[in-house]
Design an enzyme around this catalytic site. Sequence first.
Site, PDB file in Angstrom:
ATOM      1  N   GLU A 109      -3.476 -49.839  16.347  1.00 54.84           N
ATOM      2  CA  GLU A 109      -2.910 -51.145  16.672  1.00 54.84           C
ATOM      3  C   GLU A 109      -1.728 -51.019  17.620  1.00 54.84           C
ATOM      4  OE1 GLU A 109      -3.244 -52.170  11.935  1.00 54.84           O
ATOM      5  OE2 GLU A 109      -1.390 -52.554  12.997  1.00 54.84           O
ATOM      6  N   CYS A 122       5.326 -52.492  20.528  1.00 57.15           N
ATOM      7  CA  CYS A 122       5.319 -51.508  19.447  1.00 57.15           C
ATOM      8  C   CYS A 122       3.957 -50.802  19.500  1.00 57.15           C
ATOM      9  CB  CYS A 122       5.496 -52.252  18.120  1.00 57.15           C
ATOM     10  SG  CYS A 122       5.362 -51.187  16.689  1.00 57.15           S
ATOM     11  N   CYS A 129      -1.558 -42.125   9.260  1.00 62.67           N
ATOM     12  CA  CYS A 129      -0.309 -41.370   9.164  1.00 62.67           C
ATOM     13  C   CYS A 129      -0.380 -40.470   7.940  1.00 62.67           C
ATOM     14  CB  CYS A 129       0.882 -42.322   9.052  1.00 62.67           C
ATOM     15  SG  CYS A 129       2.469 -41.447   9.005  1.00 62.67           S
ATOM     16  N   CYS A 133       4.192 -42.560   2.800  1.00 68.12           N
ATOM     17  CA  CYS A 133       5.217 -43.425   2.203  1.00 68.12           C
ATOM     18  C   CYS A 133       4.497 -44.467   1.345  1.00 68.12           C
ATOM     19  CB  CYS A 133       6.045 -44.104   3.277  1.00 68.12           C
ATOM     20  SG  CYS A 133       6.791 -42.931   4.435  1.00 68.12           S
ATOM     21  N   CYS A 136       3.728 -48.316   2.360  1.00 70.59           N
ATOM     22  CA  CYS A 136       3.219 -48.578   3.710  1.00 70.59           C
ATOM     23  C   CYS A 136       1.694 -48.509   3.746  1.00 70.59           C
ATOM     24  CB  CYS A 136       3.821 -47.543   4.656  1.00 70.59           C
ATOM     25  SG  CYS A 136       2.989 -47.393   6.223  1.00 70.59           S
ATOM     26  N   CYS A 370       3.199 -52.179  10.113  1.00 68.43           N
ATOM     27  CA  CYS A 370       2.363 -51.192  10.789  1.00 68.43           C
ATOM     28  C   CYS A 370       1.134 -50.864   9.947  1.00 68.43           C
ATOM     29  CB  CYS A 370       3.156 -49.941  11.102  1.00 68.43           C
ATOM     30  SG  CYS A 370       3.674 -48.992   9.675  1.00 68.43           S
TER      31      CYS A 370
HETATM   32  S1  SF4 Z   1       6.172 -45.819   6.882  1.00 70.57           S
HETATM   33 FE1  SF4 Z   1       3.933 -45.560   7.094  1.00 70.57          FE
HETATM   34  S2  SF4 Z   1       3.568 -45.118   9.295  1.00 70.57           S
HETATM   35 FE2  SF4 Z   1       5.779 -44.803   8.879  1.00 70.57          FE
HETATM   36  S3  SF4 Z   1       5.942 -42.603   8.353  1.00 70.57           S
HETATM   37 FE3  SF4 Z   1       5.689 -43.655   6.371  1.00 70.57          FE
HETATM   38  S4  SF4 Z   1       3.460 -43.617   6.009  1.00 70.57           S
HETATM   39 FE4  SF4 Z   1       3.783 -43.139   8.185  1.00 70.57          FE
END
Ligand code: SF4
Length: 378
Positions: A109, A122, A129, A133, A136, A370
């Site tokens: 995206e 962005c 990823c 986290c 997220c 995101c």
């Molecule tokens: S917030 Fe999401 S995109 Fe950003 S580093 Fe952590 S897991 Fe990865």
Amino acid sequence: MPKPGELTFVAPRGAKKPPRHLADLTPAERKEAVAAIGEKPFRAKQLSQHYFARYAHEPEQWTDIPAGSRARLQEALLPELMTVVRHLSTDQGTTRKTLWRLFDGTLVESVLMRYPDRVTMCISSQAGCGMNCPFCATGQAGLDRNLSTAEIVHQIVDGMRALRDGEVPGGTSQAGGSGGGPARLSNIVFMGMGEPLANYNRVVGAIRRLTDPEPDGLGLSQRGITVSTVGLVPAIHRFADEGFKCRLAISLHAPDDELRDTLVPVNTRWKVREVLDAGFEYAAKSGRRLSIEYALIRDINDQAWRGDRLGRLLKGKPVHVNLIPLNPTPGSKWTASRPEDEKAFVEAIAAHGVPVTIRDTRGQEIDGACGQLAASER
Ligand code: SF4
């Protein structure tokens, strides 16, 4: 052997490589690539002009190149990298999110946000990823693969083309202005899917393509670029030595290791103190203030005492704290802070003389956090 800062613990799944593209190559490599298919080396400059200065990647637009050479040059240097699955717009069209499908079906995206006085884009640096986290959407889905330099750059080339062609309204002084006509991109943030410093070489290559003067690159200012990291300390040191004037943003999300170990799992490897020290070193070398990103999550990290602790850590340093009201992902237990807690948190930081603002959260109705759009498509 990996170089310092090159991470080995996020090896992408799936080994297919994106096709080679002009934007992957330095100007010298482009000349070699053109010569290797029997074309005159100056065609490399012509192609660069079409791609980086005119955003013209269709062969029929290259009228200064003989028709008989165009298909060959396209195949060698400007293959189709990605296609638009869909655009989603909100804020009277001034925010436009694009879902891309890459050559191997991977989804990523980008988001274009037009304000009265600036335009920010962005972009994603990885498909998915690997940083995991827990709050997220992208982190929940894991890492598909690193994007190539050209896959990163093309998100911006297409955004600049869309702005030039007046596809994204805005730019008037009225709130959420309509109209506005063509615009230029002013800021790029590596805050879409992925951890940019885990895809180090391709991201650095992309910054060079973005900032090299036309027609070798897009001619954008390094000062308008922000690279956001969870805190990969060896990569931050390496980035500090590149000599860039980009801004570095650290996604801190907690001032204490105990909580940060759970919110940003990479903290178990590099602690808050180390991450901040690496960030301060970058700020000193680049001459840019460090951004501290902090997603405020109700009853998790938004206590005033944590704000006070953050203020103490940052007091007197060249920093700016950006608080981000959390955009909850569907089905998640994490949610945004209460307004009164947010206010007390801001005051606790500001009491130490540390500049702090609450980030505008554009695009929430179109899954603006995101990875949410790609996650819902999966
Ligand atoms: S917030 Fe999401 S995109 Fe950003 S580093 Fe952590 S897991 Fe990865």
